[in-house]
Design a protein around this motif. Structure first.
Motif, mmCIF file in Angstrom:
data_model
loop_
_atom_site.group_PDB
_atom_site.id
_atom_site.type_symbol
_atom_site.label_atom_id
_atom_site.label_comp_id
_atom_site.label_asym_id
_atom_site.label_seq_id
_atom_site.Cartn_x
_atom_site.Cartn_y
_atom_site.Cartn_z
ATOM 1 N N PHE A 110 35.389 54.335 35.072
ATOM 2 C CA PHE A 110 35.577 53.885 36.453
ATOM 3 C C PHE A 110 35.096 52.444 36.621
ATOM 4 O O PHE A 110 35.810 51.603 37.171
ATOM 5 C CB PHE A 110 34.824 54.819 37.417
ATOM 6 C CG PHE A 110 35.146 54.593 38.865
ATOM 7 C CD1 PHE A 110 36.214 55.238 39.465
ATOM 8 C CD2 PHE A 110 34.376 53.739 39.643
ATOM 9 C CE1 PHE A 110 36.518 55.035 40.808
ATOM 10 C CE2 PHE A 110 34.668 53.520 40.977
ATOM 11 C CZ PHE A 110 35.746 54.181 41.559
ATOM 12 N N MET A 111 33.906 52.152 36.130
ATOM 13 C CA MET A 111 33.339 50.809 36.282
ATOM 14 C C MET A 111 34.132 49.767 35.494
ATOM 15 O O MET A 111 34.268 48.625 35.950
ATOM 16 C CB MET A 111 31.864 50.794 35.851
ATOM 17 C CG MET A 111 30.958 51.592 36.792
ATOM 18 S SD MET A 111 31.132 51.148 38.538
ATOM 19 C CE MET A 111 30.604 49.455 38.520
ATOM 20 N N ASN A 112 34.668 50.152 34.334
ATOM 21 C CA ASN A 112 35.513 49.226 33.573
ATOM 22 C C ASN A 112 36.736 48.817 34.381
ATOM 23 O O ASN A 112 37.117 47.648 34.412
ATOM 24 C CB ASN A 112 35.933 49.840 32.234
ATOM 25 C CG ASN A 112 34.820 49.847 31.218
ATOM 26 O OD1 ASN A 112 33.845 49.099 31.334
ATOM 27 N ND2 ASN A 112 34.932 50.718 30.228
ATOM 28 N N LYS A 113 37.355 49.810 35.033
ATOM 29 C CA LYS A 113 38.526 49.514 35.874
ATOM 30 C C LYS A 113 38.143 48.641 37.070
ATOM 31 O O LYS A 113 38.882 47.731 37.442
ATOM 32 C CB LYS A 113 39.203 50.804 36.356
ATOM 33 C CG LYS A 113 40.032 51.466 35.318
ATOM 34 C CD LYS A 113 41.199 50.575 34.940
ATOM 35 C CE LYS A 113 42.087 51.235 33.927
ATOM 36 N NZ LYS A 113 43.132 50.341 33.448
ATOM 37 N N VAL A 114 36.997 48.931 37.665
ATOM 38 C CA VAL A 114 36.522 48.112 38.792
ATOM 39 C C VAL A 114 36.319 46.678 38.333
ATOM 40 O O VAL A 114 36.766 45.727 38.983
ATOM 41 C CB VAL A 114 35.224 48.691 39.397
ATOM 42 C CG1 VAL A 114 34.582 47.714 40.375
ATOM 43 C CG2 VAL A 114 35.501 50.024 40.086
ATOM 44 N N ASN A 115 35.652 46.506 37.179
ATOM 45 C CA ASN A 115 35.408 45.161 36.656
ATOM 46 C C ASN A 115 36.703 44.437 36.324
ATOM 47 O O ASN A 115 36.840 43.245 36.592
ATOM 48 C CB ASN A 115 34.487 45.220 35.438
ATOM 49 C CG ASN A 115 33.066 45.560 35.813
ATOM 50 O OD1 ASN A 115 32.604 45.238 36.910
ATOM 51 N ND2 ASN A 115 32.365 46.235 34.917
ATOM 52 N N GLY A 117 39.560 44.956 37.766
ATOM 53 C CA GLY A 117 40.152 44.625 39.067
ATOM 54 C C GLY A 117 39.532 43.385 39.673
ATOM 55 O O GLY A 117 40.239 42.538 40.230
ATOM 56 N N PHE A 118 38.217 43.267 39.577
ATOM 57 C CA PHE A 118 37.558 42.083 40.118
ATOM 58 C C PHE A 118 37.976 40.835 39.351
ATOM 59 O O PHE A 118 38.198 39.787 39.945
ATOM 60 C CB PHE A 118 36.025 42.241 40.078
ATOM 61 C CG PHE A 118 35.458 42.732 41.379
ATOM 62 C CD1 PHE A 118 35.247 41.860 42.423
ATOM 63 C CD2 PHE A 118 35.153 44.067 41.547
ATOM 64 C CE1 PHE A 118 34.729 42.303 43.614
ATOM 65 C CE2 PHE A 118 34.640 44.532 42.742
ATOM 66 C CZ PHE A 118 34.431 43.651 43.781
ATOM 67 N N LYS A 119 38.085 40.934 38.034
ATOM 68 C CA LYS A 119 38.510 39.783 37.243
ATOM 69 C C LYS A 119 39.918 39.351 37.647
ATOM 70 O O LYS A 119 40.194 38.163 37.777
ATOM 71 C CB LYS A 119 38.460 40.098 35.758
ATOM 72 C CG LYS A 119 37.052 40.178 35.203
ATOM 73 C CD LYS A 119 37.053 40.578 33.742
ATOM 74 C CE LYS A 119 35.645 40.792 33.238
ATOM 75 N NZ LYS A 119 35.600 41.357 31.899
ATOM 76 N N GLU A 120 40.811 40.316 37.808
ATOM 77 C CA GLU A 120 42.185 40.011 38.242
ATOM 78 C C GLU A 120 42.193 39.402 39.637
ATOM 79 O O GLU A 120 42.921 38.468 39.909
ATOM 80 C CB GLU A 120 43.061 41.270 38.205
ATOM 81 C CG GLU A 120 43.408 41.754 36.824
ATOM 82 C CD GLU A 120 44.203 40.737 36.033
ATOM 83 O OE1 GLU A 120 45.163 40.157 36.579
ATOM 84 O OE2 GLU A 120 43.859 40.498 34.865
ATOM 85 N N GLY A 121 41.390 39.961 40.528
ATOM 86 C CA GLY A 121 41.304 39.459 41.891
ATOM 87 C C GLY A 121 40.796 38.044 41.955
ATOM 88 O O GLY A 121 41.229 37.241 42.790
ATOM 89 N N MET A 122 39.883 37.689 41.072
ATOM 90 C CA MET A 122 39.318 36.340 41.067
ATOM 91 C C MET A 122 40.338 35.314 40.596
ATOM 92 O O MET A 122 40.267 34.158 40.952
ATOM 93 C CB MET A 122 38.065 36.273 40.166
ATOM 94 C CG MET A 122 36.935 37.118 40.656
ATOM 95 S SD MET A 122 36.453 36.613 42.308
ATOM 96 C CE MET A 122 35.260 37.834 42.700
ATOM 97 N N LYS A 123 41.311 35.741 39.794
ATOM 98 C CA LYS A 123 42.352 34.826 39.322
ATOM 99 C C LYS A 123 43.232 34.367 40.478
ATOM 100 O O LYS A 123 43.760 33.281 40.470
ATOM 101 C CB LYS A 123 43.221 35.497 38.250
ATOM 102 C CG LYS A 123 42.514 35.694 36.946
ATOM 103 C CD LYS A 123 43.422 36.390 35.946
ATOM 104 C CE LYS A 123 42.686 36.698 34.667
ATOM 105 N NZ LYS A 123 43.529 37.462 33.747
#
Length: 125
Positions: A110-115, A117-123
């Motif tokens: 779960f946390m890997n997917k969250v992380n 997602g955040f990396k993608e969102g920051m792009k």
């Protein structure tokens, strides 16, 4: 600033409300800044002024804007609104975590997917 999607099934005033909410919560529209007049925005969007008036009334009812008689509509202090939106997001996350747990997804997965997602969102920023 505001774009109407005529293929969207939602009423136009709801689209306007949603777009202004996004702009206000993201800080694009600053506190106490003035919104376009009903007449000007209606002309810009080529829609009926009553539609804009209804959208502004809904935004005011929800606390996003306030009106000053004879001067127009202005952006309200949105700290409380931002906190409410964060609370909604956290409630959604809690629900997702429970669903993930029930399906056997581990905390690490779960946390890997969250992380990710955040990396993608920051792009996008």
């Amino acid at each position: 600033m505001i774009i109407i999607d005529y293929k969207d099934r939602r009423p136009i005033y709801e689209q306007i409300v949603e777009r202004f909410q996004d702009l206000i919560l993201k800080g694009v529209l600053e506190v106490d800044s003035q919104l376009p007049s009903v007449r000007n925005l209606a002309m810009d969007l080529s829609i009926n002024p009553n539609t804009i008036q209804r959208a502004y009334a809904e935004l005011e009812r929800k606390g996003y804007i306030y009106s000053v008689k004879g001067r127009g509509s202005f952006i309200s202090n949105n700290d409380h609104l931002i906190q409410c939106k964060k609370d909604e997001i956290f409630q959604s996350i809690t629900k997702l975590m429970k669903e993930a747990h029930d399906l056997g997804i581990t905390k690490e997965e779960f946390m890997n997917k969250v992380n990710e997602g955040f990396k993608e969102g920051m792009k996008d920023d």
